[in-house]
Scaffold this motif. Structure first.
Motif, short mmCIF file in Angstrom:
data_model
loop_
_atom_site.label_atom_id
_atom_site.label_comp_id
_atom_site.label_asym_id
_atom_site.label_seq_id
_atom_site.Cartn_x
_atom_site.Cartn_y
_atom_site.Cartn_z
N TRP A 198 9.26 65.05 58.59
CA TRP A 198 10.12 65.08 57.41
C TRP A 198 11.57 64.67 57.65
O TRP A 198 12.26 64.29 56.70
N ALA A 199 12.04 64.75 58.88
CA ALA A 199 13.46 64.45 59.10
C ALA A 199 13.78 63.00 58.73
O ALA A 199 14.80 62.72 58.10
N GLY A 200 12.90 62.09 59.12
CA GLY A 200 13.14 60.68 58.81
C GLY A 200 13.17 60.42 57.32
O GLY A 200 14.04 59.71 56.80
N LEU A 201 12.22 61.02 56.60
CA LEU A 201 12.17 60.86 55.15
C LEU A 201 13.42 61.45 54.51
O LEU A 201 14.00 60.87 53.59
N TYR A 202 13.83 62.61 55.02
CA TYR A 202 15.02 63.25 54.46
C TYR A 202 16.25 62.37 54.67
O TYR A 202 17.11 62.28 53.79
N GLU A 203 16.32 61.73 55.83
CA GLU A 203 17.46 60.85 56.07
C GLU A 203 17.51 59.73 55.04
O GLU A 203 18.58 59.36 54.56
N GLU A 204 16.33 59.20 54.71
CA GLU A 204 16.27 58.17 53.68
C GLU A 204 16.75 58.72 52.34
O GLU A 204 17.53 58.07 51.63
N PHE A 205 16.26 59.90 51.98
CA PHE A 205 16.68 60.50 50.71
C PHE A 205 18.17 60.79 50.72
O PHE A 205 18.87 60.57 49.73
N ALA A 206 18.67 61.31 51.85
CA ALA A 206 20.09 61.63 51.93
C ALA A 206 20.92 60.38 51.64
O ALA A 206 21.84 60.41 50.83
N ALA A 207 20.56 59.29 52.31
CA ALA A 207 21.30 58.04 52.11
C ALA A 207 21.18 57.57 50.66
O ALA A 207 22.17 57.16 50.04
#
Lengths: 107, 392
Positions: free
Chosen positions: B105-114
């Motif tokens: 999930w960290a990678g996906l969250y980074e995308e959402f954060a951006a």
């Protein structure tokens, strides 16, 4: 009292005296040893008291249990042969001088 | 020994609007006190709240008078102990471990954060609470749980409605009518999710539970998901909003945090200073005493994490201040003992390690012109309900 030395990921050492019957996790938390969190208080519901038992002490601290293995599976840091949940290691005189190494992070 | 003193003057609304002066006075004068408006015996000292949480046999989570039961229309794992709690908790746990969060999930969250930061204007006023903190917490949670088709708005509304129902200690009828509708909507969506993850398993909480070798009953799978919705948005949302407030009102600390990349420390201080989950109920299973007062079997004690986290005995004279660089920070924001918060790692990973540094890097000139305009609310669950900043 039982002496336990915690070696942090950066190599610094902290030696503390724990009471017989207390777990390594309880000893760390009671002495403000950074690097051991013990979020679930020792009920084997988290893996934030993960430690690596020093090679010289492995045979004395006993084997990992199945439930412990399950919980370690979710640990934040690499799990090794020497990994234990420190809440599952109870101190007694035979462990006086125990050395455990701390992972780089618990969460 | 005597029973704890009783207070008949403190109201639910006072505890919702501004509880900290009340808790400060209690810590000083009446650390064990029965509050009649809440029908609970309040415990406000850190050593007492920890003792209670660490002893589930004497202080059971199965509180028969909890508003959580009608709110969630379930006997959730939050109100269970021992083997039953463990079984239901272990069912969802593989999806929420630090390793699972990092791997899945960290990678996906980074995308959402951006993506969510991209939506914000580069200058001018923004309410970060409504435009960032809430939506991004809702988005990642929908994916982690396995209901990505739920909109941000739905997730946030359900979460707030469940929280309002579970915190309905005055037992007003309206919040439960609202949660009845929310439960019906969620159940409809969940039924579709079950079919989808059966056909195509993934790393989500739904899939992990549904496809387990020996799954828990569907009713408890739904209950676990609702608990995660109820507690899994407000925690990262409010932690982020509080962190933003703390940093913007303490610019010297902000500079230090940036220089040292100490966002993890800033996160821990944010949740210590204002615990997103402020209070927890425990049923007393046999007669006992706390601080020289009889606590009879059948009583319900309430551990105030909100107060324990500002206990002067633990945190010193600046316990009520936002101080990132404390020598130690043994807060109880995520609880402790067998019921410690299962979502704590998600909050730490998403807010503390990804969003906070990204936000302050993207908007280095962000400022909060009027801290007094920030409204804080909540007794059981607490945080700011707005965050009116100027982006640059």
């Amino acid at each position: 009292m039982v002496k336990v030395t915690f070696v942090a990921a950066d190599g610094s050492e902290t030696s503390v005296e724990g009471e017989e019957g207390a777990s390594v996790m309880q000893t760390a938390v009671a002495n403000d040893v950074e690097g051991i969190v013990g979020e679930c208080g020792g009920s084997m519901m988290c893996a934030t008291c993960h430690c690596y038992v020093d090679d010289a002490w492995i045979s004395k601290t006993g084997e990992r249990q199945h439930d412990e293995d399950d919980m370690l599976e979710g640990a934040a840091s690499e799990v090794r042969e020497t990994s234990r949940l420190s809440c599952q290691i109870k101190l007694d005189q035979s462990l006086d001088g125990l050395v455990v190494h701390l992972p780089d992070e618990q969460f | 020994m005597p029973l704890a003193p009783e207070d008949a003057s403190i109201t639910f609304d006072q505890l919702t609007l501004d509880p900290y002066p009340i808790y400060r006075r209690m810590r000083a004068e009446t650390p064990v006190i029965r509050v009649s408006s809440i029908q609970r015996t309040f415990l406000v000292k850190a050593s007492d709240t920890k003792m209670v949480k660490d002893d589930p046999e004497l202080f059971s989570s199965d509180d028969p008078r909890t508003p959580m039961q009608p709110a969630f229309r379930a006997h959730t794992l939050m109100r269970k102990d021992g083997a039953e709690h463990l079984r239901e908790r272990k069912a969802i746990m593989p999806a929420l471990t630090p390793k699972a969060i990092q791997a899945n999930w960290a990678g996906l969250y980074e995308e959402f954060a951006a993506e969510y930061l991209d939506r914000l204007p580069k200058t001018g006023p923004v309410d970060l609470f409504t435009d960032l903190c809430g939506p991004v917490a809702a988005r990642i949670l929908a994916h982690i749980l396995g209901i990505p088709e739920a909109t941000d708005e739905q997730m946030m509304r359900w979460s707030q409605e469940l929280i309002d129902g579970a915190g309905n200690f005055a037992w007003r009828p309206e919040p439960f009518e609202v949660t009845d509708r929310a439960n019906a909507e969620m159940d409809e969506l969940f039924a579709k999710a079950v079919e989808r993850v059966r056909a195509a398993p993934d790393a989500s909480a739904f899939s992990v539970m549904v496809n387990a070798d020996d799954p828990i009953p569907t009713s408890q799978i739904y209950s676990n998901i609702k608990i995660a919705i109820g507690g899994g948005i407000n925690e990262p949302r409010d932690a982020l909003a509080t962190l933003i407030f703390g940093m913007l009102t303490n610019p010297d600390q902000l500079e230090q945090v940036k220089a040292g990349e100490d966002w993890g420390k800033a996160f821990e201080e944010a949740v210590r200073w204002v615990a997103p989950i402020q209070a927890s109920s425990r049923l007393v299973t046999r007669d006992t005493q706390i601080r020289g007062f009889d606590i009879p079997k059948g009583d319900t004690v309430m551990t105030l994490q909100a107060s324990a986290n500002r206990d002067e005995e633990v945190f010193g004279d600046d316990a009520e201040d936002f101080v990132v660089y404390r020598s130690k920070n043994p807060h109880q924001a995520f609880g402790n003992g067998p019921h410690h918060c299962a979502g704590s790692h998600t909050a730490r990973r998403t807010v503390g390690k990804i969003m906070a540094p990204m936000l302050f890097e993207r908007f280095p000139n962000m400022r909060l012109p009027d801290p007094a305009a920030v409204n804080w609310r909540g007794f059981g669950f607490r945080g700011p309900i707005n965050m009116p900043v100027i982006m640059g």
